[in-house]
Design an enzyme around this catalytic site. Structure first.
Site, PDB file in Angstrom:
ATOM      1  N   ASN A  11      30.984   2.257 -23.434  1.00 52.63           N
ATOM      2  CA  ASN A  11      29.639   2.774 -23.678  1.00 52.63           C
ATOM      3  C   ASN A  11      29.304   2.512 -25.144  1.00 52.63           C
ATOM      4  OD1 ASN A  11      27.320   4.241 -24.062  1.00 52.63           O
ATOM      5  ND2 ASN A  11      28.248   6.243 -23.645  1.00 52.63           N
ATOM      6  N   SER A 212      37.108   9.972 -27.464  1.00 48.28           N
ATOM      7  CA  SER A 212      38.021   9.470 -28.500  1.00 48.28           C
ATOM      8  C   SER A 212      39.230   8.709 -27.942  1.00 48.28           C
ATOM      9  CB  SER A 212      38.476  10.607 -29.420  1.00 48.28           C
ATOM     10  OG  SER A 212      37.359  11.201 -30.065  1.00 48.28           O
TER      11      SER A 212
HETATM   12  O1  G3P Z   1      30.870   7.679 -23.166  1.00 50.78           O
HETATM   13  C1  G3P Z   1      31.937   7.547 -24.051  1.00 50.78           C
HETATM   14  C2  G3P Z   1      32.038   8.636 -25.015  1.00 50.78           C
HETATM   15  O2  G3P Z   1      31.110   9.627 -25.005  1.00 50.78           O
HETATM   16  C3  G3P Z   1      33.228   8.802 -25.830  1.00 50.78           C
HETATM   17  O3  G3P Z   1      32.874   8.360 -27.094  1.00 50.78           O
HETATM   18  O4  G3P Z   1      33.324   7.443 -29.309  1.00 50.78           O
HETATM   19  O5  G3P Z   1      34.581   9.454 -28.483  1.00 50.78           O
HETATM   20  O6  G3P Z   1      35.038   7.220 -27.502  1.00 50.78           O
HETATM   21  P1  G3P Z   1      34.022   8.113 -28.168  1.00 50.78           P
END
Ligand code: G3P
Length: 249
Positions: A11, A212
């Site tokens: 995403n 994360s």
């Molecule tokens: O949709 C993926 C998400 O919300 C996680 O984001 O940057 O923590 O990997 P991140």
């Protein structure tokens, strides 16, 4: 978990420009090929969706990050799942926590969007997840059940649905859920589906984890029986995304 094909989505959120997206497409095309067993989906900002569809190889599907619940009409600023399909997109992410909490989307609207996207013929990555305050006051399961119920009530074809569990406190914070914390909630969601939809759906649906995820923590998370893949934010913009795609191999 072995019968469920591992699913990894990237995403990109509101990130990227022509130049950086060309670089992402390059490492994707180098890293994903016919022998990649994971189902790989990337979700660029809508403006770049068509270009990414053109440029990535056939082993990678493209998703939108959101859509509206209608086909066309007077809905300034929105895109429809029919449009996503028309330009070659195969999926849409719905109910992401940023849509819920930064743009005020409620369960009812998210459910309607899920129903319309499926009827338009694309797949849905439907997101659920609790806030830190909800985890702390012990309402995680209640929240996740409520969100899952609003989605489930609109699903016409479970084969085209993936559920992403994204605890809000783990998104973009560098604070990952532990493998046990992820497993616990994935198991709750699967049990809810078993009790309220069917055992077939509960056994076959992919429940993926987001929050994360990176090249360092993905392998341990992937050992959990109910973790069927990942929805990756920040790390999906970097070459380490390929390591996450291969977390299970
Ligand atoms: O949709 C993926 C998400 O919300 C996680 O984001 O940057 O923590 O990997 P991140």
């Amino acid at each position: 978990a072995s019968s469920r094909r591992f699913f990894v989505g990237g995403n990109w959120k509101m990130n990227g420009d022509n130049a950086s997206i060309a670089e992402i497409v390059k490492f994707l095309n180098e890293g994903v090929n016919d022998s990649t067993s994971t189902e790989v989906v990337v979700a660029p900002p809508a403006l770049y969706l068509k270009q990414v569809v053109t440029d990535v190889n056939k082993n990678i599907a493209v998703s939108a990050q959101n859509c509206y619940k209608a086909t066309k009409g007077a809905f300034t600023g929105e895109i429809s799942p029919e449009m996503i399909k028309d330009v070659g997109g195969k999926w849409v992410i719905l109910g992401h926590s940023e849509r819920r909490h930064k743009f005020g989307e409620k369960d009812e609207l998210i459910g309607e969007k899920v129903g319309h996207a499926l009827s338009a013929g694309i797949g849905v990555i439907a997101c659920v997840g609790e806030l830190l305050s909800e985890r702390e006051n012990g309402t995680t399961s209640e929240v996740v059940y409520r969100q899952t119920k609003a989605i489930a009530g609109n699903v016409s074809d479970w084969n085209r649905v993936v559920i992403a569990y994204e605890p809000v406190w783990a998104i973009g914070t560098g604070k990952t859920a532990t493998p046990d914390q992820a497993q616990e909630v994935h198991d709750l969601i699967r049990k809810w589906l078993n009790d309220n939809v069917s055992s077939d759906v509960a056994n076959s649906i992919r429940i993926i984890y987001g929050g994360s995820v990176n090249a360092k923590n993905c392998r341990e998370l992937a050992t959990k029986p109910d973790v069927d893949g990942f929805l990756v934010g920040g790390a999906s913009l970097k070459p380490e995304f390929i390591e996450i795609i291969n977390a299970k191999s």
